[in-house]
Design an enzyme around this catalytic site. Structure first.
Site: not given
Ligand SMILES: [Zn+2]
Ligand SMILES: [Zn+2]
Length: 341
Positions: A46, A75, A152, A163, A165, A167, A198, A239, A308
C-alpha cells in the site's frame, strides 16, 4: 455424449463430460468475495509503505516521487536469488545449479481493494508495460533461459497477499515440460510448414464456436480440449513467438482484451479465483516460426482429484463451446467509472 479430445499442443487427452454438464451459474461463486479496504496500514504494497518492500526496480508512470500506478520490486521471499551465479555441478545421478534467478513482484495498483477486471484499460496497459519492460531487460541476460510472468488471484489460486500483484520469475533453465511442447510445435512446423497455433487460430476464427472475443490484434478463445471449465487463452493474431515482440499498439489492445476477459469472468462467475500466465518462448528461441506466445487464464472453479492425479487426464464438465457462448454474453461494465485513477 461424452467425448475425449486431445490438446493439439500438449497432446494431453481431456474428457468433456456432457452427461455431468454443469451450468455456468452452478460453478459461479454464490456470494461475491468480500472486498478488502482500499488502504491497509500493515500492507507492504500500500502507498506510504514503499520502504517496507525490497528496493524498487521500476515504477510507472516513470519519474520522480509523484504518485505511482504500478511498482515493480524484488520479491522479499524470492524463490531464486539474483546475487549468486548459476554454477552447475554434476555428479552421476545428481545435477544441480546454484539457485540464481530473478523473482520480481509487480504491484498493479496502489488501491488494496482493486481487481484487474475493474481497473481502466489504460491502467492495465501500464501493468503490461511493466511486464514487458522487465521481460525485455531480463531476456538480454545470458544467464537467463526462461521467464514466466504470472498472476495468482484468490486463495484457491495460491495467493498469500491480498493486494493486487503479479510476479515474474526468470530462471537459468528451461523445464522439460516446455522443452517437450516446443518439440511438438517444431515437428508440426517441419511437417506442415506452418505454425500450429496460427493454423488453430484461423480454424477457430472461421468456426466461431469457441471464440470469446476478438479485437484488431488479439483473439480470446476456449481451447478445443479445454482441461478445466472456462480455461481461456488470448493469442496475438499475428505470428509472434515472444511476448517481447509485442508492439506498443498491441500492448494497448492486449490490455483491453485481458481486462475484458477478466471482466467477463468477474461478472459472469462472481469473481472466481484464477491464475493467468504468459506463455512465451524461452529467450534463446525469440523469433522462431513454430511457437506462438499466449496468455493462459485458468479460473479455479473445480479441484484436481484422484482421477486427474492417477491418469494425467482431466474431466471437464463445461464444454468449451458452452463456456464461450456464456462468456460472449456476459456484459462488462464500462471501465473508468469504477477506477479512481
Ligand atoms: Zn495493500
Ligand atoms: Zn503462429
Amino acid at each position: 455424449m461424452p467425448e475425449l479430445r486431445q490438446n493439439f499442443f500438449t497432446k494431453e487427452w481431456v474428457i468433456i463430460a456432457t452427461e455431468r454438464a454443469k451450468r455456468p451459474k452452478e460453478l459461479a461463486r454464490q456470494q461475491p468475495a468480500k472486498r478488502p479496504a482500499a488502504f491497509v496500514p500493515t500492507c507492504p504494497f500500500c502507498p506510504g509503505n514503499e520502504d517496507k518492500t525490497p528496493p524498487e526496480v521500476l515504477r510507472l508512470p516513470a519519474g520522480d516521487n509523484g504518485p505511482w500506478q504500478v511498482r515493480v520490486v524484488a520479491n522479499k521471499f524470492a524463490a531464486l536469488a539474483r546475487e549468486i551465479q548459476p554454477v552447475r555441478t554434476a555428479h552421476r545421478s545428481r545435477r544441480s545449479i546454484a539457485g540464481f534467478g530473478v523473482h520480481d513482484v509487480i504491484i498493479e495498483t496502489p488501491d488494496h481493494s482493486h481487481v484487474t477486471a475493474l481497473l481502466t484499460d489504460a491502467h492495465v496497459a501500464n501493468v503490461l508495460r511493466a511486464y514487458k519492460s522487465r521481460y525485455d531487460e531480463l531476456s538480454l541476460d545470458p544467464r537467463i533461459a526462461h521467464i514466466t510472468i504470472f498472476k495468482n488471484h484468490g486463495l484457491d489460486a495460491g495467493t498469500s497477499l491480498e493486494h493486487p500483484h503479479s510476479q515474474l520469475i526468470a530462471a537459468p533453465v528451461i523445464s522439460s515440460q516446455v522443452r517437450g511442447r516446443f518439440q511438438v510445435a517444431m515437428q508440426h512446423h517441419d511437417e506442415y510448414g506452418e505454425c500450429m497455433f496460427c493454423q488453430m487460430i484461423s480454424e477457430e476464427m472461421a468456426e466461431e464456436d469457441r471464440i470469446v472475443m476478438t479485437t484488431e490484434h488479439f483473439v480470446a478463445l476456449e481451447p478445443f480440449a479445454s482441461p478445466t471449465p472456462f480455461a481461456t487463452h488470448i493469442f496475438p493474431r499475428r505470428h509472434m513467438a515472444s511476448f517481447g515482440d509485442t508492439s506498443a499498439v498491441e500492448i494497448v489492445d492486449l490490455a483491453r482484451t485481458l481486462r475484458k476477459v477478466l471482466g467477463k469472468l468477474y461478472h459472469g462467475l462472481g469473481d472466481p479465483d484464477f491464475n493467468y500466465t504468459l506463455r512465451s518462448s524461452p529467450a534463446e528461441l525469440t523469433g522462431v516460426k513454430y511457437f506462438h506466445w499466449y496468455v493462459s487464464i485458468i479460473p479455479r472453479l473445480t479441484r484436481v482429484a484422484g482421477f486427474e492425479l492417477g491418469s494425467g487426464m482431466f474431466i471437464n464438465t463445461v464444454p468449451p463451446e458452452s463456456a464461450a457462448e456464456f462468456l460472449r454474453n456476459v456484459k462488462t461494465e464500462a471501465a473508468g467509472a469504477v477506477s479512481g485513477l
